[in-house]
Design a protein around this motif. Structure first.
Motif, PDB file in Angstrom:
ATOM      1  N   PHE A  60      -3.931  12.940  10.835  1.00  0.00           N
ATOM      2  CA  PHE A  60      -4.266  14.552  11.427  1.00  0.00           C
ATOM      3  C   PHE A  60      -3.708  14.395  12.658  1.00  0.00           C
ATOM      4  CE2 PHE A  60      -6.654  14.419   7.525  1.00  0.00           C
ATOM      5  CZ  PHE A  60      -6.600  15.857   7.078  1.00  0.00           C
ATOM      6  N   VAL A  61      -2.578  14.998  13.152  1.00  0.00           N
ATOM      7  CA  VAL A  61      -2.085  15.163  14.639  1.00  0.00           C
ATOM      8  C   VAL A  61      -2.412  16.265  15.039  1.00  0.00           C
ATOM      9  CG1 VAL A  61       0.012  14.679  15.926  1.00  0.00           C
ATOM     10  CG2 VAL A  61      -0.074  13.424  13.645  1.00  0.00           C
ATOM     11  N   THR A  62      -2.944  16.288  16.504  1.00  0.00           N
ATOM     12  CA  THR A  62      -3.518  17.260  17.174  1.00  0.00           C
ATOM     13  C   THR A  62      -2.779  17.181  18.619  1.00  0.00           C
ATOM     14  OG1 THR A  62      -5.548  17.365  15.908  1.00  0.00           O
ATOM     15  CG2 THR A  62      -5.349  18.638  18.138  1.00  0.00           C
ATOM     16  N   PHE A  63      -2.082  18.368  19.152  1.00  0.00           N
ATOM     17  CA  PHE A  63      -1.591  18.350  20.507  1.00  0.00           C
ATOM     18  C   PHE A  63      -2.421  19.562  21.215  1.00  0.00           C
ATOM     19  CE2 PHE A  63       1.905  17.017  17.857  1.00  0.00           C
ATOM     20  CZ  PHE A  63       2.489  15.895  18.638  1.00  0.00           C
ATOM     21  N   THR A  64      -3.039  19.218  22.120  1.00  0.00           N
ATOM     22  CA  THR A  64      -3.881  20.103  23.014  1.00  0.00           C
ATOM     23  C   THR A  64      -3.219  20.199  24.184  1.00  0.00           C
ATOM     24  OG1 THR A  64      -6.057  19.250  22.033  1.00  0.00           O
ATOM     25  CG2 THR A  64      -5.884  20.469  23.981  1.00  0.00           C
ATOM     26  N   THR A  98       7.751  14.706  14.212  1.00  0.00           N
ATOM     27  CA  THR A  98       7.056  14.155  13.380  1.00  0.00           C
ATOM     28  C   THR A  98       6.761  15.681  12.447  1.00  0.00           C
ATOM     29  OG1 THR A  98       5.735  12.838  15.101  1.00  0.00           O
ATOM     30  CG2 THR A  98       4.479  13.543  12.855  1.00  0.00           C
ATOM     31  N   ARG A  99       6.749  15.109  11.104  1.00  0.00           N
ATOM     32  CA  ARG A  99       6.948  16.199  10.158  1.00  0.00           C
ATOM     33  C   ARG A  99       5.584  16.168   9.327  1.00  0.00           C
ATOM     34  NH1 ARG A  99       9.291  18.510  13.070  1.00  0.00           N
ATOM     35  NH2 ARG A  99      11.757  18.988  12.594  1.00  0.00           N
ATOM     36  N   GLU A 100       5.033  17.114   8.553  1.00  0.00           N
ATOM     37  CA  GLU A 100       3.880  17.120   7.788  1.00  0.00           C
ATOM     38  C   GLU A 100       4.574  16.805   6.384  1.00  0.00           C
ATOM     39  OE1 GLU A 100       1.070  20.613   9.595  1.00  0.00           O
ATOM     40  OE2 GLU A 100       2.012  20.930   7.806  1.00  0.00           O
ATOM     41  N   GLY A 128       0.658  -1.203  -0.060  1.00  0.00           N
ATOM     42  CA  GLY A 128      -0.056  -0.101  -0.058  1.00  0.00           C
ATOM     43  C   GLY A 128       0.789   1.323  -0.128  1.00  0.00           C
ATOM     44  N   PRO A 129       0.162   2.411  -0.342  1.00  0.00           N
ATOM     45  CA  PRO A 129       0.916   3.614  -0.298  1.00  0.00           C
ATOM     46  C   PRO A 129       1.297   4.030   1.065  1.00  0.00           C
ATOM     47  CG  PRO A 129      -1.392   4.008  -0.576  1.00  0.00           C
ATOM     48  CD  PRO A 129      -1.194   2.575  -0.489  1.00  0.00           C
ATOM     49  N   LYS A 130       2.390   4.924   1.172  1.00  0.00           N
ATOM     50  CA  LYS A 130       2.595   5.603   2.419  1.00  0.00           C
ATOM     51  C   LYS A 130       1.806   6.437   2.981  1.00  0.00           C
ATOM     52  CE  LYS A 130       6.124   8.683   2.788  1.00  0.00           C
ATOM     53  NZ  LYS A 130       7.531   9.377   2.646  1.00  0.00           N
ATOM     54  N   THR A 131       1.495   6.103   4.228  1.00  0.00           N
ATOM     55  CA  THR A 131       0.500   7.178   5.002  1.00  0.00           C
ATOM     56  C   THR A 131       1.032   8.149   5.523  1.00  0.00           C
ATOM     57  OG1 THR A 131      -0.737   4.991   5.390  1.00  0.00           O
ATOM     58  CG2 THR A 131      -1.528   6.973   6.703  1.00  0.00           C
ATOM     59  N   GLY A 132       0.889   9.546   5.035  1.00  0.00           N
ATOM     60  CA  GLY A 132       1.565  10.414   5.608  1.00  0.00           C
ATOM     61  C   GLY A 132       0.838  11.505   6.854  1.00  0.00           C
ATOM     62  N   VAL A 133       1.583  12.309   7.158  1.00  0.00           N
ATOM     63  CA  VAL A 133       0.809  13.252   8.033  1.00  0.00           C
ATOM     64  C   VAL A 133       0.530  14.377   7.384  1.00  0.00           C
ATOM     65  CG1 VAL A 133       1.322  14.610  10.470  1.00  0.00           C
ATOM     66  CG2 VAL A 133       2.044  12.356  10.052  1.00  0.00           C
ATOM     67  N   SER A 134      -0.906  14.587   7.352  1.00  0.00           N
ATOM     68  CA  SER A 134      -1.297  15.956   6.591  1.00  0.00           C
ATOM     69  C   SER A 134      -1.129  17.161   7.278  1.00  0.00           C
ATOM     70  CB  SER A 134      -2.998  15.639   6.086  1.00  0.00           C
ATOM     71  OG  SER A 134      -3.262  16.552   5.361  1.00  0.00           O
ATOM     72  N   VAL A 149      -3.639  13.307  19.778  1.00  0.00           N
ATOM     73  CA  VAL A 149      -4.364  12.457  19.064  1.00  0.00           C
ATOM     74  C   VAL A 149      -3.903  12.474  17.599  1.00  0.00           C
ATOM     75  CG1 VAL A 149      -6.740  12.024  18.621  1.00  0.00           C
ATOM     76  CG2 VAL A 149      -6.225  13.018  20.617  1.00  0.00           C
ATOM     77  N   ALA A 150      -3.891  11.328  17.073  1.00  0.00           N
ATOM     78  CA  ALA A 150      -3.685  10.894  15.796  1.00  0.00           C
ATOM     79  C   ALA A 150      -4.771  10.723  15.034  1.00  0.00           C
ATOM     80  CB  ALA A 150      -2.572  10.302  15.328  1.00  0.00           C
ATOM     81  N   ASP A 151      -5.445  11.373  14.239  1.00  0.00           N
ATOM     82  CA  ASP A 151      -6.899  10.533  13.544  1.00  0.00           C
ATOM     83  C   ASP A 151      -6.657  10.184  12.233  1.00  0.00           C
ATOM     84  OD1 ASP A 151      -8.509  10.920  15.732  1.00  0.00           O
ATOM     85  OD2 ASP A 151      -8.617  13.082  15.122  1.00  0.00           O
ATOM     86  N   LEU A 152      -6.786   8.779  11.915  1.00  0.00           N
ATOM     87  CA  LEU A 152      -6.508   8.272  10.306  1.00  0.00           C
ATOM     88  C   LEU A 152      -7.954   8.760   9.562  1.00  0.00           C
ATOM     89  CD1 LEU A 152      -4.897   7.015   8.338  1.00  0.00           C
ATOM     90  CD2 LEU A 152      -5.816   4.890   9.324  1.00  0.00           C
ATOM     91  N   ASP A 153      -7.482   9.575   8.506  1.00  0.00           N
ATOM     92  CA  ASP A 153      -8.521   9.652   7.359  1.00  0.00           C
ATOM     93  C   ASP A 153      -8.210   8.534   6.382  1.00  0.00           C
ATOM     94  OD1 ASP A 153     -10.101  10.206   5.154  1.00  0.00           O
ATOM     95  OD2 ASP A 153      -9.819  12.632   5.726  1.00  0.00           O
ATOM     96  N   ARG A 154      -9.005   7.432   6.244  1.00  0.00           N
ATOM     97  CA  ARG A 154      -8.802   6.258   5.462  1.00  0.00           C
ATOM     98  C   ARG A 154      -9.029   6.622   4.045  1.00  0.00           C
ATOM     99  NH1 ARG A 154      -7.605   1.591   7.954  1.00  0.00           N
ATOM    100  NH2 ARG A 154      -7.946   1.735  10.211  1.00  0.00           N
ATOM    101  N   GLU A 155      -9.892   7.421   3.633  1.00  0.00           N
ATOM    102  CA  GLU A 155     -10.041   7.986   2.264  1.00  0.00           C
ATOM    103  C   GLU A 155      -9.052   8.787   1.614  1.00  0.00           C
ATOM    104  OE1 GLU A 155     -13.794   9.928   1.946  1.00  0.00           O
ATOM    105  OE2 GLU A 155     -15.025   8.496   2.616  1.00  0.00           O
ATOM    106  N   ARG A 156      -8.273   9.540   2.428  1.00  0.00           N
ATOM    107  CA  ARG A 156      -7.271  10.281   1.981  1.00  0.00           C
ATOM    108  C   ARG A 156      -5.946   9.587   2.411  1.00  0.00           C
ATOM    109  NH1 ARG A 156      -8.364  16.536   4.300  1.00  0.00           N
ATOM    110  NH2 ARG A 156      -6.373  16.712   3.156  1.00  0.00           N
ATOM    111  N   ASN A 157      -6.125   8.663   3.156  1.00  0.00           N
ATOM    112  CA  ASN A 157      -4.687   7.822   3.758  1.00  0.00           C
ATOM    113  C   ASN A 157      -3.908   8.952   4.224  1.00  0.00           C
ATOM    114  OD1 ASN A 157      -3.130   5.658   3.856  1.00  0.00           O
ATOM    115  ND2 ASN A 157      -1.830   6.097   1.926  1.00  0.00           N
ATOM    116  N   ALA A 158      -4.167   9.579   5.197  1.00  0.00           N
ATOM    117  CA  ALA A 158      -3.360  10.616   5.849  1.00  0.00           C
ATOM    118  C   ALA A 158      -4.103  10.778   7.385  1.00  0.00           C
ATOM    119  CB  ALA A 158      -3.410  11.653   5.293  1.00  0.00           C
TER     120      ALA A 158
END
Length: 787
Positions: A266-270, A210-212, A183-189, A255-264
């Motif tokens: 979204f990392v959020t630090f609160t 971690t980098r975008e 499969g393709p690489k799942t990046g951090v959008s 939190v790291a949320d995976l968007d399976r449609e975009r294969n990416a």
């Protein structure tokens, strides 16, 4: 009464019948209930091909001549299945014989992987638990599938899949094939920060590893999601804030949320930053008689009024602890007492010196170091078995182990020993690759396109040795180098190393001669403190100048046409033998991209320890970095530098002088300032005996461009001069030496790109002041990479 008794009898009979039926369903045909224990005279085993019948009987709780129950049969079934040797087991009683029928699991003949490109077969074989000539079980195969998927997820591929296929062979054997779809690489959008007020998102993105994802993500690995990296980022953020005054900082969530449609992802630090604190009153208080608290204040690096920093508190505790230990107080314990003032936002620190528990280190246990030798880890500890246990020194060793860059993870803990006053120190490490095959590429205005290939190993043979071999080439240069360093020479905290090299430079627009140097040297480093190091060394090199179309056997004055006659007179071989010493002070937060701290170096080279020439060359430089607008990532830098070379009973040669230009004062060519022979066709530079320069620079993000591109801009101002030469017209007839010590200065702008191919910098400079004979240059570019 009779009616009730009859009814009770009927109900009892029905209940007994149901119980017998239920027992029969559980125990199976031929088995007795728990209440009816039975005895068999023999145990028969069939269906087995490889496993010996006696081995099977050994797992049974049912023995001939002894009574058994349904529970004994159930436990026997469980024991046989748990061996992993059988796909099916049936136990039945036939008369006085217990019959055990088994179906053996196949034996794995071969394991293959198909479709894998990211990881080689050997890497995947190291992950799976199934092995050739091992027993095949479906549970183990499913576990292997999850292991392979986890490996790919760690590399940032979350859409991968693994399908196991079993190929039956004769004699109850199978071939096992894992079909991998990577499969393709799942990046951090996107990396988002919530709650940050003092620092911008862009600044905090530079803190975390971690980098975008971006246009050049195929050249990077930090833009893939890794839960371990995310945990490390949490600690990096915590340390970042605690070292900048935010003592109340809390990370609410990551939190790291995976968007399976975009294969990416979204990392959020609160986070909750809290207010900025400064140090209040600083004191040292000793409960141990004989210790003068005031004498320990000189070791404290926390000053009243400075921005609070937990790192400074830790270093102060370490310095006091080491001083007390060297003075005979082995069990002295230093702990900070915090006096927080939430109104004035100050934190007072009182370092309490107390007699700690009399505990000794029983032993140091190390695990996880499959390659690194134990002693390489143990030498980072200032204490060993039998010494007094001190948590501050243990924490210091843990930090040193992390800084070695040999390990992905380092955990140092403590466990109770064999006695109340004994402690076992546990060290757990996870090793990482320390070798690097690098291909370098770059460009400089003076030497054109450059390239090099190097092989580097930071932990050679697992002994902590540093080894590097490199070959480089440019349009007018070739270089060869080999270097070796032992960071703990003779078991002491002293580095020792040597290097050998050869450098060939052909004539170009900045040189009218060919220049070759072959040499080597040894260096010893003595760390005085964590920030201060002294180096001693010796080097020897053979230098050779070759002027094209010049015959040294003829009269150099008449035969030297294009080059300076001073250059022609310098043609030939010279042996330079010199002793070198340096003092280095380094508090930079990052050597590659500094934002805060200071770096200073003083070096002196004394030639004349044998060889053909004698001189003393002294150079000094100091650079100071500060974050001017931290929320906007604006960094200020000030640098001063200078040098002098003096001949010892002889003139300073052409090759030994300082050649300065655009690398020191932008806006000038290489070797563009300093004494020059304007009588030669190329106006050859003659080198200077003295130089001094200063630089002020402000670096900031490039406006209107996404931060992930890595582009920044800078404004600078340079000033300096280079002057003095022992080459005179009276010594070399036919030359015309110009030498003025006037200030050269320039201002300009720069474009900095932290590209995946390495840092690249382009400078555009406008010269404000110069001498008439100086060579100027408006544009200068330089850069390189390791990939």
């Amino acid at each position: 009464m009779k009616h009730r008794s009859l009814a009770g009898f009927i109900r009892g009979a029905v209940f007994a019948a149901l119980t017998i039926m239920a027992t029969g369903l559980v125990s199976g045909p031929g088995f007795v209930s728990q209440a009816e224990a039975a005895v068999v005279s023999s145990v028969a085993v069939n269906g087995n091909q490889r496993v010996d019948a006696d081995t099977i009987r050994a797992y049974l709780l049912v023995k001939p001549g002894r009574s058994f129950s349904a529970e004994d049969v159930d436990e026997s079934l469980k024991a046989l299945f748990e061996t992993g040797l059988f796909s099916d087991v049936q136990i039945n009683q036939r008369g006085s014989t217990l019959v055990v029928h088994v179906e053996e699991n196949p034996i794995i003949n071969r394991i293959n992987f198909e479709g894998n490109k990211k990881f080689k077969d050997d890497q995947l074989k190291g992950v799976v638990s199934s092995q050739p000539r091992g027993v095949f079980t479906r549970a183990k195969v499913q576990n292997d599938v999850q292991r392979i998927l986890e490996l790919y997820r760690r590399s940032g591929r979350f859409q991968g899949s693994v399908t196991p296929k079993v190929i039956d062979l004769p004699e109850n054997r199978v071939n096992l094939v894992y079909e991998v779809s990577e499969g393709p690489k799942t990046g951090v959008s996107r990396i988002t920060f919530i709650g940050n007020q003092h620092y911008s998102d862009g600044r905090l993105r530079n803190v975390v590893q971690t980098r975008e994802s971006g246009l050049l993500s195929f050249l990077r690995s930090g833009d893939t999601y890794d839960p371990d990296r995310l945990s490390s980022d949490e600690e990096r953020l915590r340390r970042f804030y605690l070292n900048r005054g935010f003592a109340d900082y809390q990370l609410v969530s990551s939190v790291a949320d995976l968007d399976r449609e975009r294969n990416a992802f979204f990392v959020t630090f609160t986070m909750d930053e809290g207010p900025e604190y400064r140090f209040g009153q600083i004191q040292v208080d000793s409960i141990i008689p004989g210790i003068d608290p005031q004498s320990l204040m000189r070791l404290v690096t926390t000053d009243e009024g400075d921005v609070y920093s937990s790192e400074k508190v830790e270093k102060s505790m370490e310095a006091i602890t080491i001083e007390l230990a060297s003075s005979g107080y082995a069990f002295a314990q230093v702990r900070p007492r915090v006096d927080r003032d939430p109104v004035n936002h100050t934190i007072g620190i009182t370092y309490i010196v107390d007699e700690g528990p009399r505990a000794y280190i029983e032993r140091i246990e190390i695990s996880g170091n499959d390659r690194t030798r134990d002693y390489v880890i143990r030498r980072e500890f200032d204490i060993s078995e039998g010494d007094a246990y001190n948590r501050v020194l243990i924490d210091r060793a843990e930090r040193r182990l992390r800084n070695l860059n040999y390990f992905d993870k380092v955990t140092v803990g403590a466990q109770p020993g064999s006695a109340p006053d004994r402690v076992i120190v546990t060290v757990s490490v996870q090793e990482k690759a320390t070798g690097e095959l690098s291909f370098g590429a770059g460009y400089s205005t003076s030497d054109g396109v450059l390239g090099d290939v190097s092989l580097t190993e930071r932990n050679f043979l697992g002994r902590g040795y540093f080894v590097r071999a490199a070959v480089g080439a440019g349009e007018s240069s070739k270089t060869y180098e080999f270097a070796f360093t032992d960071p703990y020479f003779l078991g002491r905290r002293v580095s020792a190393g040597f290097n050998v090299y050869r450098k060939d430079y052909e004539d170009n627009d900045y040189r009218s001669y060919d220049y070759t140097t072959t040499g080597g040297g040894i260096t010893f480093g003595f760390p005085i403190t964590e920030d201060f190091t002294v180096q001693l060394g010796y080097k020897i090199e053979q230098q050779e100048i070759d002027v094209p179309d010049f015959d040294i056997d003829t009269d150099p004055i008449s035969a030297c046409r294009n080059s300076s006659k001073a250059v022609c007179l310098a043609e030939g071989d010279t042996l330079v033998s010199s002793a070198v010493w340096s003092m280095i002070y380094d508090t930079l937060d990052n050597r590659l991209d500094p934002r805060d701290g200071m770096y200073g170096k003083l070096t002196q080279e004394i030639a004349g320890v044998g060889g053909d020439v004698s001189f003393v060359r002294t150079t000094a430089s100091a650079s100071l970095y500060r974050e001017l607008l931290v929320d906007q990532e604006v960094i200020g830098m000030l640098r001063v530098q200078g040098g002098n070379i003096t001949g010892l009973g002889e003139d300073v040669r052409l090759l030994d002088a300082f050649y300065k230009g655009g690398e020191t004062i932008r806006g000038f060519e290489s070797s563009g300032i300093g004494p020059r022979d304007i009588a030669s066709d190329d106006h050859d530079a003659l080198g200077a005996k003295y130089f001094a320069a200063a630089t002020a620079e402000v670096v900031f993000p490039f406006p209107a461009l996404p931060r992930e591109l890595g582009l920044r801009a800078a404004l600078f101002a340079d000033a300096g001069t280079a002057w003095g030469t022992d080459i005179s017209e009276s010594d070399v007839p036919g030359i015309d030496v110009v030498d003025e010590n006037g200030i050269r200065s320039s201002v300009g702008a720069s474009l900095l790109w932290a590209s995946p191919l390495g840092p690249i910098r382009a400078d555009f400079a406008y010269v404000l002041s110069k001498e008439d004979y100086d060579e100027t240059q408006f544009f200068r570019i330089g850069g390189g990479t390791k990939f």
